[in-house]
Design an enzyme around this catalytic site. Structure first.
Site, PDB file in Angstrom:
ATOM      1  N   GLU A  68      -0.661  36.073 -10.249  1.00  0.00           N
ATOM      2  CA  GLU A  68      -0.661  34.855  -9.415  1.00  0.00           C
ATOM      3  C   GLU A  68      -0.629  33.677 -10.366  1.00  0.00           C
ATOM      4  OE1 GLU A  68      -0.739  34.556  -6.054  1.00  0.00           O
ATOM      5  OE2 GLU A  68      -0.837  36.685  -5.581  1.00  0.00           O
ATOM      6  N   CYS A  74      -3.077  25.309  -7.486  1.00  0.00           N
ATOM      7  CA  CYS A  74      -1.788  25.898  -7.880  1.00  0.00           C
ATOM      8  C   CYS A  74      -0.676  25.610  -6.883  1.00  0.00           C
ATOM      9  CB  CYS A  74      -1.946  27.397  -8.072  1.00  0.00           C
ATOM     10  SG  CYS A  74      -2.634  28.201  -6.620  1.00  0.00           S
TER      11      CYS A  74
HETATM   12  P1  NAD Z   1      -5.727  30.462 -17.664  1.00  0.00           P
HETATM   13  O1  NAD Z   1      -4.489  31.273 -17.690  1.00  0.00           O
HETATM   14  O2  NAD Z   1      -6.035  29.607 -18.829  1.00  0.00           O
HETATM   15  O3  NAD Z   1      -7.015  31.403 -17.480  1.00  0.00           O
HETATM   16  C1  NAD Z   1      -7.105  32.361 -16.458  1.00  0.00           C
HETATM   17  C2  NAD Z   1      -7.983  33.505 -16.924  1.00  0.00           C
HETATM   18  O4  NAD Z   1      -7.401  34.117 -18.072  1.00  0.00           O
HETATM   19  C3  NAD Z   1      -9.398  33.106 -17.312  1.00  0.00           C
HETATM   20  O5  NAD Z   1     -10.301  34.058 -16.783  1.00  0.00           O
HETATM   21  C4  NAD Z   1      -9.374  33.141 -18.824  1.00  0.00           C
HETATM   22  O6  NAD Z   1     -10.612  33.536 -19.379  1.00  0.00           O
HETATM   23  C5  NAD Z   1      -8.328  34.190 -19.139  1.00  0.00           C
HETATM   24  N1  NAD Z   1      -7.598  33.886 -20.372  1.00  0.00           N
HETATM   25  C6  NAD Z   1      -7.273  32.653 -20.847  1.00  0.00           C
HETATM   26  N2  NAD Z   1      -6.594  32.767 -22.012  1.00  0.00           N
HETATM   27  C7  NAD Z   1      -6.500  34.095 -22.270  1.00  0.00           C
HETATM   28  C8  NAD Z   1      -5.920  34.847 -23.343  1.00  0.00           C
HETATM   29  N3  NAD Z   1      -5.322  34.256 -24.368  1.00  0.00           N
HETATM   30  N4  NAD Z   1      -6.011  36.196 -23.285  1.00  0.00           N
HETATM   31  C9  NAD Z   1      -6.623  36.801 -22.252  1.00  0.00           C
HETATM   32  N5  NAD Z   1      -7.191  36.131 -21.224  1.00  0.00           N
HETATM   33  C10 NAD Z   1      -7.134  34.805 -21.233  1.00  0.00           C
HETATM   34  O7  NAD Z   1      -5.656  29.621 -16.300  1.00  0.00           O
HETATM   35  P2  NAD Z   1      -6.673  28.541 -15.765  1.00  0.00           P
HETATM   36  O8  NAD Z   1      -6.591  27.336 -16.662  1.00  0.00           O
HETATM   37  O9  NAD Z   1      -7.988  29.157 -15.511  1.00  0.00           O
HETATM   38  O10 NAD Z   1      -6.014  28.193 -14.353  1.00  0.00           O
HETATM   39  C11 NAD Z   1      -4.981  27.268 -14.200  1.00  0.00           C
HETATM   40  C12 NAD Z   1      -3.650  27.956 -13.995  1.00  0.00           C
HETATM   41  O11 NAD Z   1      -3.756  28.958 -13.013  1.00  0.00           O
HETATM   42  C13 NAD Z   1      -2.581  27.002 -13.468  1.00  0.00           C
HETATM   43  O12 NAD Z   1      -1.375  27.261 -14.147  1.00  0.00           O
HETATM   44  C14 NAD Z   1      -2.459  27.371 -11.990  1.00  0.00           C
HETATM   45  O13 NAD Z   1      -1.216  27.096 -11.412  1.00  0.00           O
HETATM   46  C15 NAD Z   1      -2.758  28.824 -12.019  1.00  0.00           C
HETATM   47  N6  NAD Z   1      -3.281  29.265 -10.736  1.00  0.00           N
HETATM   48  C16 NAD Z   1      -2.542  30.070  -9.944  1.00  0.00           C
HETATM   49  C17 NAD Z   1      -3.025  30.465  -8.713  1.00  0.00           C
HETATM   50  C18 NAD Z   1      -2.247  31.361  -7.790  1.00  0.00           C
HETATM   51  O14 NAD Z   1      -2.842  31.842  -6.841  1.00  0.00           O
HETATM   52  N7  NAD Z   1      -0.986  31.618  -8.042  1.00  0.00           N
HETATM   53  C19 NAD Z   1      -4.283  30.037  -8.302  1.00  0.00           C
HETATM   54  C20 NAD Z   1      -5.003  29.220  -9.141  1.00  0.00           C
HETATM   55  C21 NAD Z   1      -4.514  28.847 -10.366  1.00  0.00           C
END
Ligand code: NAD
Length: 420
Positions: free
Chosen positions: A210, A244
């Protein structure tokens, strides 16, 4: 054996016992989860407020109420979903009786983001548990109060061998991804989505991703401008734009753009008052890093409203920007904050040249009274989900799949789609 391996091994033993597939056992757990969410309403709100001053009413509709209705929907339909489905036989295998059986995957890893840190962690957990899996949930480390609260609520309901919450950030998630999972459900950014997909590929583990994107909002000249502006302001500035499926940018017909901007200004004022910084209805940017990312996007832009920030509190005002350049920081990628660029178009070719210059978005919104125009846009563009004459509300219906397409995601969930 590492702590994590031991937890996974215990989960495998529990899964093999067949208990996670016992429908009464599952329903009972989901009922307990619902009860616990209701009983802990204040605790949940407090955690969300501590993390980024999420207003109570916003939290109620977008984090709390939506989970209650999701659980109710699952409880109502689970028996039906889990029954083998008979399909018609074919001429070749007549007179056989043909069925589709559903079975759980097994060990599911759920990785959640920070923007709706409760709802986006719990919603996939509901799906995974309903479908008879064991779960390890990794909430976002960015919203630490909510992560701690999630762990404490869930450990009172689920044995570790059924559902375990692992706290932590990148190092902890990296370790989790080294294990062999039967399914990975990830919500977050596109770059991290690629990391997840690569890790999953090692064991050919199926994934739901997602992700995000740059969601267009097309407004033609036939609309009721006041109502359109009200809905745009709600969709964009809820959660301070950290959503998002929030409208990322507006493409307004050039004949009504100036009037639309006036209405947007009025609606921002109505929603948050003269100084949104003191409004009880306006949350903060989640941290200094994100505030800096957003304020950098405002450099060399024409600000129509807002634009002011306060680093002591990670505040950024609801902001409207006039006609940013397409190669500016603001129009480069997903904004994910309270900045709304307003661009204009004259012809459908103009719309196409902008919308198609980005990857397929997660959300797509069209405001128009012209049904033919709406239908032509819906047919022409590929996007995860969307709405006509509104924004974001498709998320409120558990009978609709929620997910992206192309770079905005793989797979979908909620309701039966989550169970599948
Ligand atoms: P993110 O990708 O930075 O983090 C998401 C998760 O991944 C966190 O639990 C984090 O600990 C983990 N993570 C981060 N970097 C990592 C790495 N290098 N290796 C492994 N795991 C890692 O996202 P965010 O900043 O928490 O959220 C914002 C993003 O999420 C935006 O791009 C938004 O559009 C998207 N989003 C999508 C939806 C959807 O339903 N499609 C919903 C909410 C947010």
């Amino acid at each position: 054996m590492s702590r994590l391996k031991k937890i996974l091994e215990n989960q495998n033993v529990f899964f093999e016992s067949g208990k996670t597939r016992d429908i009464n056992f599952i329903k009972n757990k989901l009922k307990l989860l619902k009860k616990s969410i209701i009983v802990n309403e204040d605790v949940i709100h407090q955690a969300l407020y501590k993390d980024f001053k999420k207003p109570k009413f916003e939290a109620y509709i977008s984090e709390f109420g939506i989970l209650i209705s999701e659980i109710d929907h699952v409880l109502k339909n689970l028996s039906k979903w889990s029954k083998p489905k008979r399909v018609r036989s074919s001429k070749l295998n007549f007179p056989s009786k043909d069925y589709i059986y559903s079975e759980p995957y097994g060990a599911v890893l759920v990785i959640a983001p920070w923007n709706y840190p409760f709802q986006l962690a719990i919603s996939p957990v509901i799906s995974a548990i309903a479908a008879g899996n064991t779960v390890v949930l990794k909430p976002s480390e960015v919203t630490i109060h909510t992560a701690d609260m999630i762990k404490s609520i869930l450990k009172d309901i689920f044995e570790e061998s059924h559902l375990y919450v692992e706290l932590g950030g990148v190092p902890e998630t990296t370790l989790l991804l080294k294990e062999r999972w039967d399914y990975i459900f990830f919500t977050g950014s596109v770059p991290v989505g690629r990391i997840i997909a690569k890790a999953a590929a090692v064991n050919l583990t199926p994934v739901t991703l997602e992700l995000g994107g740059k969601n267009p909002c097309i407004v033609d000249e036939t609309v009721d401008l006041k109502l359109t502006a009200k809905r745009l302001v709600w969709g964009k500035f809820l959660n301070a734009g950290q959503t998002c499926i929030a409208p990322d940018y507006i493409l307004a017909n050039n004949r009504i753009k100036a009037d639309l901007v006036q209405h947007l200004k009025t609606e921002i004022f109505k929603a948050y008052g003269e100084n949104p910084e003191i409004s009880a209805n306006y949350p903060r940017i989640v941290n200094a890093k994100n505030l800096q990312r957003l304020t950098a996007m405002l450099e060399d832009t024409e600000i129509l409203v807002g634009g002011n920030s306060n680093t002591s509190d990670n505040y950024l005002a609801p902001t409207l920007v006039n006609n940013p350049k397409l190669d500016s920081k603001l129009m480069e990628g997903e904004i994910f904050g309270p900045i709304l660029p307003v661009l204009d178009y004259q012809t459908e070719k103009d719309i196409e040249s902008i919308v198609k210059s980005y990857e397929k978005p997660l959300g797509f919104y069209v405001f128009s009274k012209n049904k033919a125009f709406c239908n032509s846009l819906i047919q022409k563009y590929s996007f995860g989900g969307g709405a006509v004459n509104d924004t974001m509300i498709h998320f409120g219906n558990p009978r609709l799949p929620f997910g992206g397409v192309g770079e905005s995601g793989i797979g979908a969930y909620r309701g039966h789609f989550g169970y599948e």
